[in-house]
Design an enzyme around this catalytic site. Structure first.
Site, short mmCIF file in Angstrom:
data_model
loop_
_atom_site.label_atom_id
_atom_site.label_comp_id
_atom_site.label_asym_id
_atom_site.label_seq_id
_atom_site.Cartn_x
_atom_site.Cartn_y
_atom_site.Cartn_z
N GLY A 104 8.38 0.84 -7.32
CA GLY A 104 9.02 0.63 -5.71
C GLY A 104 7.78 0.82 -4.86
CB SER A 161 17.20 -3.05 -9.54
OG SER A 161 17.02 -1.78 -9.13
CG PHE A 193 9.62 7.68 -6.46
CD1 PHE A 193 9.46 8.26 -5.40
CD2 PHE A 193 8.59 7.55 -7.35
CE1 PHE A 193 8.53 8.78 -4.78
CE2 PHE A 193 7.29 8.30 -7.10
CZ PHE A 193 7.31 8.95 -5.58
CE LYS A 219 13.82 0.87 -0.07
NZ LYS A 219 12.52 1.02 0.47
CB SER A 279 16.66 10.77 2.57
OG SER A 279 16.69 10.35 3.80
CB THR A 284 19.77 10.55 5.19
OG1 THR A 284 20.88 9.73 5.98
CG2 THR A 284 19.89 10.72 3.86
CE1 TYR A 303 19.47 6.42 -0.23
CE2 TYR A 303 19.56 7.09 2.00
CZ TYR A 303 18.87 7.08 0.73
OH TYR A 303 17.34 7.39 0.44
CE LYS A 355 18.10 9.33 -2.27
NZ LYS A 355 17.07 9.43 -3.75
CG PHE A 411 11.42 13.59 8.56
CD1 PHE A 411 11.41 14.39 7.33
CD2 PHE A 411 12.37 13.68 9.38
CE1 PHE A 411 12.32 15.81 7.54
CE2 PHE A 411 13.17 14.93 9.65
CZ PHE A 411 12.95 15.95 8.68
NE ARG A 421 15.92 7.78 13.17
CZ ARG A 421 16.87 7.56 14.25
NH1 ARG A 421 16.37 8.26 15.65
NH2 ARG A 421 18.04 7.22 14.40
N PRO A 479 25.74 2.15 14.85
CG PRO A 479 27.97 1.13 14.16
CD PRO A 479 26.41 0.72 14.70
P1 NAD Z 1 12.18 1.05 -3.64
O1 NAD Z 1 13.40 0.42 -3.79
O2 NAD Z 1 11.07 0.39 -3.31
O3 NAD Z 1 11.97 1.76 -5.00
C1 NAD Z 1 13.02 2.34 -6.03
C2 NAD Z 1 12.60 1.84 -7.30
O4 NAD Z 1 13.70 2.38 -8.29
C3 NAD Z 1 12.73 0.40 -7.36
O5 NAD Z 1 11.37 -0.01 -8.16
C4 NAD Z 1 13.74 -0.04 -8.28
O6 NAD Z 1 13.56 -1.20 -9.17
C5 NAD Z 1 13.95 1.16 -9.17
N1 NAD Z 1 15.38 1.40 -9.67
C6 NAD Z 1 16.54 1.51 -8.82
N2 NAD Z 1 17.56 1.82 -9.51
C7 NAD Z 1 16.94 2.03 -10.82
C8 NAD Z 1 17.69 2.32 -11.89
N3 NAD Z 1 18.93 2.79 -12.02
N4 NAD Z 1 16.92 2.51 -13.25
C9 NAD Z 1 15.69 2.55 -13.13
N5 NAD Z 1 15.02 2.10 -12.11
C10 NAD Z 1 15.64 1.78 -10.80
O7 NAD Z 1 12.45 2.40 -2.80
P2 NAD Z 1 11.54 3.31 -2.22
O8 NAD Z 1 11.36 3.22 -0.59
O9 NAD Z 1 10.35 3.34 -2.92
O10 NAD Z 1 12.26 4.85 -2.48
C11 NAD Z 1 11.96 5.62 -3.43
C12 NAD Z 1 13.01 6.83 -3.47
O11 NAD Z 1 12.85 7.44 -2.14
C13 NAD Z 1 14.56 6.48 -3.52
O12 NAD Z 1 15.25 7.39 -4.16
C14 NAD Z 1 14.78 6.29 -1.97
O13 NAD Z 1 16.39 6.71 -1.82
C15 NAD Z 1 14.06 7.56 -1.47
N6 NAD Z 1 14.00 7.54 0.03
C16 NAD Z 1 13.32 6.26 0.47
C17 NAD Z 1 13.17 6.29 1.99
C18 NAD Z 1 12.49 5.12 2.45
O14 NAD Z 1 12.52 5.02 3.87
N7 NAD Z 1 11.98 4.19 1.82
C19 NAD Z 1 13.50 7.62 2.79
C20 NAD Z 1 14.05 8.60 2.20
C21 NAD Z 1 14.21 8.63 0.61
C1 UD1 Z 2 17.75 4.75 8.36
C2 UD1 Z 2 19.00 5.14 7.77
C3 UD1 Z 2 18.54 6.63 7.07
C4 UD1 Z 2 17.69 6.35 6.15
C5 UD1 Z 2 16.23 5.93 6.95
C6 UD1 Z 2 15.22 5.69 5.89
C7 UD1 Z 2 20.83 4.01 9.10
C8 UD1 Z 2 21.90 4.39 9.90
N1 UD1 Z 2 20.04 5.14 8.83
O1 UD1 Z 2 17.36 5.60 9.38
O2 UD1 Z 2 19.89 6.85 6.30
O3 UD1 Z 2 17.22 7.78 5.44
O4 UD1 Z 2 16.45 4.91 7.64
O5 UD1 Z 2 15.35 4.82 5.20
O6 UD1 Z 2 20.43 3.04 8.83
N2 UD1 Z 2 15.92 0.28 14.98
C9 UD1 Z 2 15.97 -0.90 16.14
N3 UD1 Z 2 16.23 -2.08 15.69
C10 UD1 Z 2 16.11 -2.41 14.17
C11 UD1 Z 2 16.03 -1.19 13.17
C12 UD1 Z 2 15.96 0.16 13.71
O7 UD1 Z 2 16.04 -0.49 17.40
O8 UD1 Z 2 15.91 -3.43 13.92
C13 UD1 Z 2 15.89 1.70 15.46
C14 UD1 Z 2 16.80 2.54 15.26
O9 UD1 Z 2 17.99 2.42 16.09
C15 UD1 Z 2 16.26 3.96 15.28
C16 UD1 Z 2 14.61 3.57 14.82
O10 UD1 Z 2 14.58 2.19 15.14
O11 UD1 Z 2 16.28 4.48 16.55
C17 UD1 Z 2 14.45 3.77 13.45
O12 UD1 Z 2 15.40 3.17 12.51
P1 UD1 Z 2 15.14 3.10 10.98
O13 UD1 Z 2 13.94 2.46 10.68
O14 UD1 Z 2 16.39 2.22 10.38
O15 UD1 Z 2 15.57 4.45 10.22
P2 UD1 Z 2 16.41 5.44 10.75
O16 UD1 Z 2 17.42 5.29 11.69
O17 UD1 Z 2 15.87 6.89 10.76
#
Ligand code: NAD
Ligand code: UD1
Length: 347
Positions: free
Chosen positions: A11, A35, A81, A85, A125, A127, A149, A153, A178, A231, A292
């Site tokens: 991912g 996936s 990972f 998400k 996260s 979150t 979600y 976590k 973050f 953020r 929201p």
């Molecule tokens: P991503 O979707 O790009 O990567 C997740 C990977 O896990 C994918 O390759 C997917 O195919 C695989 N996967 C999902 N379900 C699986 C399963 N049941 N078995 C095996 N593989 C599976 O997401 P990402 O952005 O790389 O996020 C990685 C991790 O970090 C996640 O746990 C996510 O919740 C967490 N996280 C992400 C963010 C973000 O903004 N990207 C923020 C906070 C936390």
């Molecule tokens: C979102 C998720 C949070 C997750 C995080 C990282 C929600 C409510 N929260 O948070 O659970 O951990 O992503 O994956 O979905 N914005 C716009 N227009 C857009 C998109 C975003 O104005 O089309 C604004 C949002 O209101 C916010 C900022 O941009 O103020 C960042 O948004 P986003 O990237 O979605 O991250 P989070 O809100 O922090």
């Protein structure tokens, strides 16, 4: 140097972390059900690093397959990972989230017990902090969740803390990310959203490339300097390096939570302007009511990660936008784009 088993390594954050692990000299095994990813990302990581990754296609909720893969890999530690998400999807399909994120983590812990592995780095996260009660947010901030979600976590974190109480010789690092953005400077790997992006930077990038008409800004009446949400955006390469540090730090048995952020908040309008500068494109936008579940401002205290991991984020907002844009314009349709196009144009 050691061998690391990376679930979800195909991912967005996983590919960047595998790259940094390989460059630090580690051996990497990826276990992913693809996936939300494709093999192409890992193939590109292999190309950039000129090193191979052992890939096993499998699901983390499949106990037998996972245990076999762990056994086969002979790894010393695991980065977990794998999971789902998307906040909105977690509201419409919560069971898929509890299954992948909670059952998946539980299955992994059992498989690690079965093969005698005790070192785990877990993707959590910001979150889990819910509505911020003080800023910057440190790791002692009260925990809560506002959507399924976030609850998965939180449940997974609680499970890890309970597990550690029962097995105090384990080493568990819970990393609370973050807002990860940006891409590797090669332009060959990056975030590839399958549907309409919910997150800000991938959405802006799709407006800049012409896939979407305009950015909808959710709220300009927050109690922030310009009224838009603030953020803590962190470059995905800095985040990936944080994982390498967590793996490499010779810590005693412990279960610890660490924020991975920059400690600095930017508003939606600041990100938009920075992306316009980086891409040379105007980003049409319009203001809409608040989304929201959104909070006004959220940024990390990074002191704990700095002192424990000897790590701090080094890339600034301009780097995040420049690198995100390079990935987007070299791969207008993500990994579905013409490969040769990205290869020829990568710097
Ligand atoms: P991503 O979707 O790009 O990567 C997740 C990977 O896990 C994918 O390759 C997917 O195919 C695989 N996967 C999902 N379900 C699986 C399963 N049941 N078995 C095996 N593989 C599976 O997401 P990402 O952005 O790389 O996020 C990685 C991790 O970090 C996640 O746990 C996510 O919740 C967490 N996280 C992400 C963010 C973000 O903004 N990207 C923020 C906070 C936390
Ligand atoms: C979102 C998720 C949070 C997750 C995080 C990282 C929600 C409510 N929260 O948070 O659970 O951990 O992503 O994956 O979905 N914005 C716009 N227009 C857009 C998109 C975003 O104005 O089309 C604004 C949002 O209101 C916010 C900022 O941009 O103020 C960042 O948004 P986003 O990237 O979605 O991250 P989070 O809100 O922090």
């Amino acid at each position: 140097m050691s061998s690391i088993f990376v679930t979800g390594g195909a991912g967005y954050i996983g590919t960047h972390t595998c790259l940094e692990l390989l460059q630090a000299g580690h051996k990497v095994f990826v276990y992913d059900n693809l996936s939300n990813s494709s093999r192409l990302g890992l193939e590109r990581v292999e190309r950039i690093t000129n090193t191979s990754i052992e890939f096993i296609e499998g699901d983390v909720t499949d106990a037998n397959a996972l245990t076999r893969a762990l056994q086969h890999s002979q790894c010393e530690s695991v980065i977990h990972f794998a999971g789902l998400k998307a906040v909105g999807e977690s509201v419409t399909n919560p069971l898929a989230y509890y299954h992948n994120n909670v059952v998946g983590t539980l299955t992994l812990l059992r498989a690690m017990l079965a093969v005698g592995l005790k070192k785990l780095v877990f993707s959590s996260s910001a979150t889990v902090y819910g509505e911020p009660q003080l800023l910057p947010i440190d790791e002692a901030h009260p925990l809560s969740a506002t959507n399924p979600y976030g609850r998965t976590k939180l449940v997974a974190e609680d499970m890890l803390r309970d597990h550690f109480r029962a097995y105090p010789d384990w080493n568990i690092t819970i990393l609370r990310y973050f807002n990860p953005v940006g891409a590797h400077e090669s332009g060959l790997i990056g975030e590839d959203p399958k549907d309409t992006p919910n997150n800000l930077m991938p959405y802006i990038a799709q407006v800049a490339i012409g896939l979407r008409d305009r950015l909808n800004i959710w709220g300009n009446d927050y109690p922030t300097a310009d009224g838009t949400g603030v953020r803590d955006y962190i470059h995905v390469v800095d985040l990936a390096i944080g994982h390498v540090k967590a793996i490499a730090t010779p810590t005693p048995s412990q279960c610890i939570e660490l924020n991975l952020g920059t400690g600095r908040g930017y508003s939606v309008l600041e990100v938009l302007r920075a992306f316009e500068l980086a891409s040379g494109k105007a980003i049409p936008h319009e203001f809409f009511p608040r989304r929201p579940g959104d909070v006004a401002a959220c940024y990390a205290s990074t002191k704990q990660a700095e002192s424990i991991l000897q790590w701090r984020a080094e890339r600034n907002l301009e780097d995040m936008c420049v690198d995100h844009w390079r990935w987007q314009h070299l791969n207008p349709a993500g990994y579905g784009s013409n490969n040769d196009f990205a290869s020829k144009h990568a710097t």
